[in-house]
Scaffold this motif. Structure first.
Motif, short mmCIF file in Angstrom:
data_model
loop_
_atom_site.label_atom_id
_atom_site.label_comp_id
_atom_site.label_asym_id
_atom_site.label_seq_id
_atom_site.Cartn_x
_atom_site.Cartn_y
_atom_site.Cartn_z
N ARG A 75 -51.54 95.16 32.38
CA ARG A 75 -51.71 94.42 33.63
C ARG A 75 -52.01 92.96 33.35
N ARG A 76 -52.85 92.73 32.34
CA ARG A 76 -53.13 91.34 31.96
C ARG A 76 -51.86 90.64 31.47
N LEU A 77 -51.05 91.38 30.73
CA LEU A 77 -49.78 90.81 30.29
C LEU A 77 -48.91 90.44 31.48
N GLY A 78 -48.86 91.32 32.49
CA GLY A 78 -48.06 91.03 33.68
C GLY A 78 -48.51 89.77 34.39
N PHE A 79 -49.83 89.59 34.56
CA PHE A 79 -50.34 88.36 35.20
C PHE A 79 -50.01 87.14 34.36
N PHE A 80 -50.13 87.27 33.04
CA PHE A 80 -49.80 86.14 32.17
C PHE A 80 -48.33 85.76 32.32
N LEU A 81 -47.43 86.75 32.31
CA LEU A 81 -46.00 86.47 32.46
C LEU A 81 -45.69 85.85 33.81
N ALA A 82 -46.42 86.26 34.85
CA ALA A 82 -46.19 85.69 36.18
C ALA A 82 -46.67 84.24 36.24
N ARG A 83 -47.85 83.97 35.67
CA ARG A 83 -48.40 82.61 35.72
C ARG A 83 -47.60 81.64 34.85
N ARG A 84 -47.17 82.09 33.70
CA ARG A 84 -46.48 81.21 32.74
C ARG A 84 -44.99 81.54 32.67
N HIS A 85 -44.41 81.87 33.81
CA HIS A 85 -43.02 82.34 33.77
C HIS A 85 -42.05 81.26 33.29
N ARG A 86 -42.32 79.98 33.59
CA ARG A 86 -41.41 78.93 33.12
C ARG A 86 -41.43 78.83 31.60
N VAL A 146 -39.62 94.16 29.42
CA VAL A 146 -41.08 94.07 29.57
C VAL A 146 -41.57 92.62 29.49
N ILE A 147 -40.81 91.73 28.88
CA ILE A 147 -41.24 90.34 28.74
C ILE A 147 -40.41 89.40 29.61
N VAL A 148 -39.09 89.43 29.43
CA VAL A 148 -38.23 88.45 30.10
C VAL A 148 -38.08 88.77 31.57
N LEU A 149 -37.77 90.02 31.92
CA LEU A 149 -37.54 90.37 33.32
C LEU A 149 -38.75 90.07 34.21
N PRO A 150 -40.00 90.40 33.82
CA PRO A 150 -41.13 90.05 34.69
C PRO A 150 -41.23 88.55 34.96
N ALA A 151 -40.89 87.73 33.95
CA ALA A 151 -40.89 86.28 34.19
C ALA A 151 -39.82 85.89 35.19
N VAL A 152 -38.66 86.55 35.13
CA VAL A 152 -37.59 86.30 36.10
C VAL A 152 -38.05 86.73 37.49
N LEU A 153 -38.71 87.87 37.59
CA LEU A 153 -39.21 88.34 38.88
C LEU A 153 -40.24 87.38 39.46
N ALA A 154 -41.08 86.83 38.59
CA ALA A 154 -42.07 85.87 39.08
C ALA A 154 -41.41 84.61 39.60
N ALA A 155 -40.27 84.24 39.00
CA ALA A 155 -39.60 83.00 39.40
C ALA A 155 -38.76 83.19 40.66
N ILE A 156 -37.98 84.26 40.72
CA ILE A 156 -37.04 84.45 41.84
C ILE A 156 -37.12 85.89 42.36
N GLY A 157 -38.32 86.43 42.44
CA GLY A 157 -38.47 87.83 42.82
C GLY A 157 -37.90 88.16 44.18
N GLY A 158 -37.88 87.20 45.09
CA GLY A 158 -37.35 87.47 46.42
C GLY A 158 -35.89 87.88 46.40
N ALA A 159 -35.14 87.41 45.39
CA ALA A 159 -33.72 87.76 45.30
C ALA A 159 -33.50 89.21 44.89
N PHE A 160 -34.56 89.90 44.51
CA PHE A 160 -34.45 91.30 44.08
C PHE A 160 -34.89 92.26 45.18
N LEU A 161 -35.45 91.74 46.25
CA LEU A 161 -35.98 92.59 47.31
C LEU A 161 -34.90 92.91 48.33
N PRO A 162 -34.98 94.06 48.99
CA PRO A 162 -34.00 94.40 50.03
C PRO A 162 -34.01 93.36 51.15
N ARG A 163 -32.83 93.12 51.73
CA ARG A 163 -32.75 92.13 52.82
C ARG A 163 -33.52 92.61 54.04
#
Length: 716
Positions: free
Chosen positions: A16-27, A336-353
């Motif tokens: 979980r800590r890794l997930g928050f780190f990837l979200a905060r430092r996604h760039r 586990v590393i790259v995709l979470p960063a992508v979700l943090a950056a453009i996660g809305g594009a992965f959600l149902p319309r």
């Protein structure tokens, strides 16, 4: 159905800590991921060019020792190359044709890299090197060195030079080295052609399932990322080990499949977390915590299944262990590393319309409930069906691969077809018996005894040539003289095409009057097959042990890993039943365009065993993680199974369908090995993702009840 009091879910703070780190430092993470991809791309290109060619051989075996003795003491050995010489007019005994044949034999012998060259004309015109109608004769060539040297350096120059022919002669190339030299580029073309179909097909299927372009595109890109990273890691392995070029094909096939599977797991969990109303960073952290843990266990399971190939002393099969582990590592980094960063950056594009309400009582929940009401009926019927589909496996016969793995239009296959059809014997694939301490008077009776064996056309020795127990000529005595002696047992064409291993066993069963080592190409194949088959029990034991350990670590249960193992063995049985029915017995050979031989070479089925077992456990891990999560929350096994199946089955079915179609694309290949891999894996994945997961898992878990979680019978 009784539901107990909800219990707190055990968190996984590091993930979980890794997930928050990837979200905060996604760039930063995405920038580093792109830099890693660029560097890996350079290394991957070097690794692809550094892969080597392999032979089916058993180092240290009797045939291996015999080959060394022949080279060291007699300066000879098994031919690596055959040239089929056809007289354009008349027969090969015509004076002009004979003179041209001798000149061609000498020219082949002078070629750089060639150690020996002999032919019908230079060996005293033996019947074994002449076709029955007299139109064809053979030149045999020995080229020392490893497969890379022979196939990549010598043959590309030798074959065009010798096969130019003349007004008198037409010349075609054949032999084991030429067959496998043709196999490698054809297999590579098969995989590239299949990938060109798979990528757009996977995109369409993912879009139909996800209904968002990014959600369909990113898993495919993750598969490419896994391939590139996997090849880059293989570049490091090349520093201390040889890796077969066929490992590249496995990297391509598994990279896309695992990349898509793992990303779908993470994306679905991200959608679920978002649906609960948490912000994007928390949704990413939740996806990494839960789906990430599942993906890590899944990757560990797949890698462990392939790692057991290290127990086999064959570089060809070990190559697939290196490739599989490397591509799994690449897939884990991507998911586990790259995709979470992508979700943090453009996660809305992965959600149902449109918001999709979460249903707890959908189709899969209802199916699981019906199955668990009558577990013996549903489980019994499903088991009976799978056992029927697996039953052809009981007729499995291991053999050895030959030119018939190639399509009929392949030039070396056409050469071998002419030899099989027109020649009475297979001089080029003779069985060689080498002795240090032979007594001259014992050679003749031993050669006569060997010549009486069914399937033996002729035995050549220092005492002359023998057929049917009778001396038929002087032969070439000087060829067999040295420190000791050796004999050449020439098999008939029919015996070699039918079962060369049985002939080798018959030759070894004849009591020799002096100590001998049995070698030659048929003996090499026999020793290779024996070495592989003899190690199958060890391979199975290791595979079952390591996957049991992984599932125990994930579930803390003893019963669930045992159940999962039994179900996966059943799935593998169906896969092997399919490949025996299709590729050994020849059903669908007309549709798929291959030539059945009545046996299966053990190498590819063993590879399929490890890959299919790992991928089957992949889906098992995902489904069990959802079931266990629900059980930890509710403490009710039946409710956990139904809810877990409702949450996991749609994704498993979609991922399994995409992966099965990806493998099925290889059924269009021209090399039978590639077809077998594609068809067998597609069958295994489909059976596993449907009947096994939807019917047998709920029925067995219902029958086991609280024992499922033994020794930890209550949720934490």
């Amino acid at each position: 159905m009784v539901t107990t009091r909800a219990r707190p879910v055990t968190a996984s703070p590091p993930l979980r800590r890794l997930g928050f780190f990837l979200a905060r430092r996604h760039r930063l993470v995405l920038a580093l991921a792109l830099a890693l991809l660029a560097g890996a791309g350079v290394l991957a290109a070097g690794a692809a060019s550094g892969l080597s060619l392999s032979r089916f051989e058993a180092p240290g075996s009797e045939s291996d020792r015999a080959q060394r003795e022949l080279v060291e003491r007699f300066g000879t050995g098994s031919p690596d190359m055959i040239f089929l010489v056809t007289a354009r007019r008349g027969t090969v005994d015509d004076p002009a044709v004979e003179a041209a044949g001798r000149e061609l034999t000498e020219r082949a012998g002078r070629h750089e890299g060639v150690a020996e060259s002999a032919s019908y004309w230079t060996r005293g015109k033996p019947a074994t090197l002449r076709s029955r109608d007299g139109r064809h004769a053979l030149i045999v060539v020995r080229i020392p060195g490893d497969a890379d040297h022979v196939r990549a350096e010598v043959l590309p120059r030798l074959v065009p030079e010798i096969t130019r022919g003349s007004d008198l002669l037409q010349v075609r190339a054949g032999g084991g080295e030429e067959v496998f030299r043709e196999t490698v580029p054809l297999a590579r073309q098969d995989f590239v052609r299949a990938e060109l179909v798979i990528f757009p097909l996977a995109f369409v299927l993912l879009w139909l399932y996800q209904r968002r372009v990014m959600a369909a595109l990113v898993p495919i890109l993750a598969g490419v990322y896994a391939m590139v990273l996997g090849l880059a890691l293989l570049g490091g392995v090349l520093l201390f080990a040889d890796i077969s070029t066929f490992a590249l094909n496995l990297t391509l096939a598994m990279g896309l499949g695992l990349g898509i599977d793992y990303c779908l797991f993470v994306i679905q969990r991200f959608r679920e977390e978002t649906r609960r109303g948490v912000d994007r960073a928390a949704a990413v952290a939740g996806a990494v915590e839960h789906a990430g843990r599942t993906v890590l266990f899944s990757g560990l399971t797949v890698a462990s299944s392939l790692a057991v190939l290290f127990a086999l002393p064959f570089d060809f099969l070990r190559s697939f262990a290196y490739a599989g582990i490397a591509v799994v590592a690449g897939g884990l980094v991507a998911a586990v590393i790259v995709l979470p960063a992508v979700l943090a950056a453009i996660g809305g594009a992965f959600l149902p319309r449109r918001p999709v309400p979460e249903r707890a009582d959908g189709f899969w929940h209802g199916l699981a409930t019906r199955v668990m009401r009558r577990p013996l009926v549903f489980g019994g019927l499903a088991t009976a069906l799978l056992l029927v589909l697996a039953s052809p496996f009981l007729g499995l016969r291991f053999g050895v691969a030959d030119d018939r793995i190639l399509p009929p239009e392949a030039s070396s296959r056409q050469t071998q077809d002419v030899i099989r059809r027109s020649f009475p014997a297979e001089e080029t694939d003779a069985i060689q018996l080498v002795s240090k301490g032979a007594v001259a008077g014992d050679v003749a009776p031993y050669a006569a005894s060997l010549s009486r064996l069914p399937g033996v056309a002729q035995v050549d020795s220092a005492a002359g040539s023998y057929a049917g127990g009778t001396r038929v000529g002087d032969g070439e005595p000087a060829r067999f003289e040295g420190p000791g002696t050796w004999l050449s047992v020439v098999p008939s064409a029919a015996a070699l095409a039918d079962d060369p291993v049985r002939l080798v066993e018959a030759v070894r069963a004849v009591p020799p009057p002096f100590e001998v080592l049995v070698g030659g190409y048929p003996a090499e194949l026999a020793d290779y097959r024996s070495s592989v088959v003899d190690r199958l029990p060890l391979l199975l034991a290791l595979m079952l042990a390591v996957t049991f350990a992984v599932l125990f670590l994930m579930t803390r249960s003893v019963v669930i890993p045992i159940k999962a193992t039994l179900l996966n063995v059943l799935s593998l049985g169906v896969m092997f039943g399919a490949i025996v029915w299709i590729f050994q017995d020849g059903h669908l050979s007309g549709l798929l365009g291959f030539t059945p031989t009545g046996t299966l070479d053990p190498s590819i089925p063993i590879l399929m065993l490890c890959v299919a077992y790992g991928l089957s456990m992949d889906y098992e891990v995902f489904l069990l993680s959802r079931i266990k999560e629900e059980y930890d929350r509710t403490g009710d096994t039946e409710s956990a199974v139904a809810t877990g199946l409702q949450a996991g089955a749609p994704l498993i079915t979609a991922a399994g369908g995409i992966l099965a179609l990806s493998f099925a694309a290889y059924a269009t290949a021209s090399v039978a090995f590639v077809q077998m891999l594609g068809v067998g894996m597609a069958v295994a994945v489909l059976v596993d993702a449907t009947v096994i997961r939807a019917v047998l898992v709920p029925s067995l878990m219902r029958l086991a009840g609280p024992l499922n979680w033994w020794p930890r019978a209550r949720p934490r």
